[in-house]
Motif scaffolding. Structure first.
Motif, PDB file in Angstrom:
ATOM      1  N   GLU A  95       2.392  50.847 -49.220  1.00  0.00           N
ATOM      2  CA  GLU A  95       2.496  52.034 -50.079  1.00  0.00           C
ATOM      3  C   GLU A  95       1.210  52.846 -50.019  1.00  0.00           C
ATOM      4  O   GLU A  95       1.241  54.078 -49.950  1.00  0.00           O
ATOM      5  CB  GLU A  95       2.799  51.616 -51.515  1.00  0.00           C
TER       6      GLU A  95
ATOM      7  N   THR B 200      -0.787  53.011 -47.569  1.00  0.00           N
ATOM      8  CA  THR B 200      -0.785  53.671 -46.262  1.00  0.00           C
ATOM      9  C   THR B 200       0.075  54.933 -46.298  1.00  0.00           C
ATOM     10  O   THR B 200      -0.319  55.981 -45.770  1.00  0.00           O
ATOM     11  CB  THR B 200      -0.283  52.705 -45.172  1.00  0.00           C
ATOM     12  N   GLN B 201       1.238  54.860 -46.943  1.00  0.00           N
ATOM     13  CA  GLN B 201       2.106  56.038 -47.075  1.00  0.00           C
ATOM     14  C   GLN B 201       1.409  57.130 -47.883  1.00  0.00           C
ATOM     15  O   GLN B 201       1.507  58.321 -47.547  1.00  0.00           O
ATOM     16  CB  GLN B 201       3.410  55.666 -47.763  1.00  0.00           C
TER      17      GLN B 201
ATOM     18  N   GLU C  74      -1.268  58.764 -45.724  1.00  0.00           N
ATOM     19  CA  GLU C  74      -0.655  59.667 -44.742  1.00  0.00           C
ATOM     20  C   GLU C  74      -0.247  60.982 -45.381  1.00  0.00           C
ATOM     21  O   GLU C  74      -0.448  62.061 -44.813  1.00  0.00           O
ATOM     22  CB  GLU C  74       0.555  58.992 -44.089  1.00  0.00           C
ATOM     23  N   LYS C  75       0.324  60.926 -46.578  1.00  0.00           N
ATOM     24  CA  LYS C  75       0.760  62.137 -47.276  1.00  0.00           C
ATOM     25  C   LYS C  75      -0.445  62.984 -47.692  1.00  0.00           C
ATOM     26  O   LYS C  75      -0.429  64.210 -47.554  1.00  0.00           O
ATOM     27  CB  LYS C  75       1.623  61.767 -48.484  1.00  0.00           C
TER      28      LYS C  75
ATOM     29  N   LEU D 142       5.967  62.056 -53.380  1.00  0.00           N
ATOM     30  CA  LEU D 142       6.206  60.949 -52.467  1.00  0.00           C
ATOM     31  C   LEU D 142       6.945  59.872 -53.246  1.00  0.00           C
ATOM     32  O   LEU D 142       6.438  59.357 -54.237  1.00  0.00           O
ATOM     33  CB  LEU D 142       4.881  60.401 -51.923  1.00  0.00           C
TER      34      LEU D 142
ATOM     35  N   LEU E  98       8.232  56.277 -53.598  1.00  0.00           N
ATOM     36  CA  LEU E  98       8.034  54.908 -53.139  1.00  0.00           C
ATOM     37  C   LEU E  98       9.160  54.061 -53.720  1.00  0.00           C
ATOM     38  O   LEU E  98       9.530  54.223 -54.879  1.00  0.00           O
ATOM     39  CB  LEU E  98       6.669  54.378 -53.591  1.00  0.00           C
TER      40      LEU E  98
END
Length: 133
Positions: free
Chosen positions: A106, A108-109, A112-113, A20, A22
């Motif tokens: 971040e 939150t991302q 989610e991942k 991921l 960022l």
């Protein structure tokens, strides 16, 4: 020949880690899927007793702590237990480093991942729709 051959540990595909990217960091973070046992252990740690009505103890689930802990447990790179990394942020402990290192969006991302690669982002409606097709 066993009728369970496809489920034997040696025949199961290894889950792949996911990266991921960022925007604030020069390289991607690497996350791994969590097993059901790991998620259960984290879930157990996220209950706390709280005084409820008429002084009776109630078990309350801390969803914020649970989300943070599954993200921390999933993080492969960077190593949140690395003392040099913790020193650079002026904190001790992987949870504290996670909280200091990543902004809310971040985090939150990342959540989610983690839920996506661990297979818990699929709703029952999605499963019903897939079964219809």
């Amino acid at each position: 020949m066993s009728k369970f051959k496809a489920f034997m540990k040696g025949n199961v595909k290894e889950a792949e880690n996911a990266s991921l990217k960022l925007d604030r960091f020069g390289e991607a973070i690497i996350l791994r899927p969590l097993s059901a046992g790991e998620a259960d252990a984290i879930s157990d740690r996220c209950y706390k007793n709280k005084v409820g009505r008429k002084g009776k103890q109630e078990r309350v689930f801390d969803a914020v702590r649970y989300n943070r802990e599954i993200c921390v447990a999933s993080m492969v790179h960077p190593d949140l237990n690395d003392s040099d990394l913790q020193d650079s942020y002026g904190v001790r402990g992987s949870d504290n480093l996670y909280n200091e290192m990543f902004y809310f969006g971040e985090a939150t991302q990342i959540l989610e991942k983690v839920t996506e690669i661990s297979g818990i982002d699929i709703s029952m409606d999605d499963e019903i729709e897939a079964a219809k097709n």
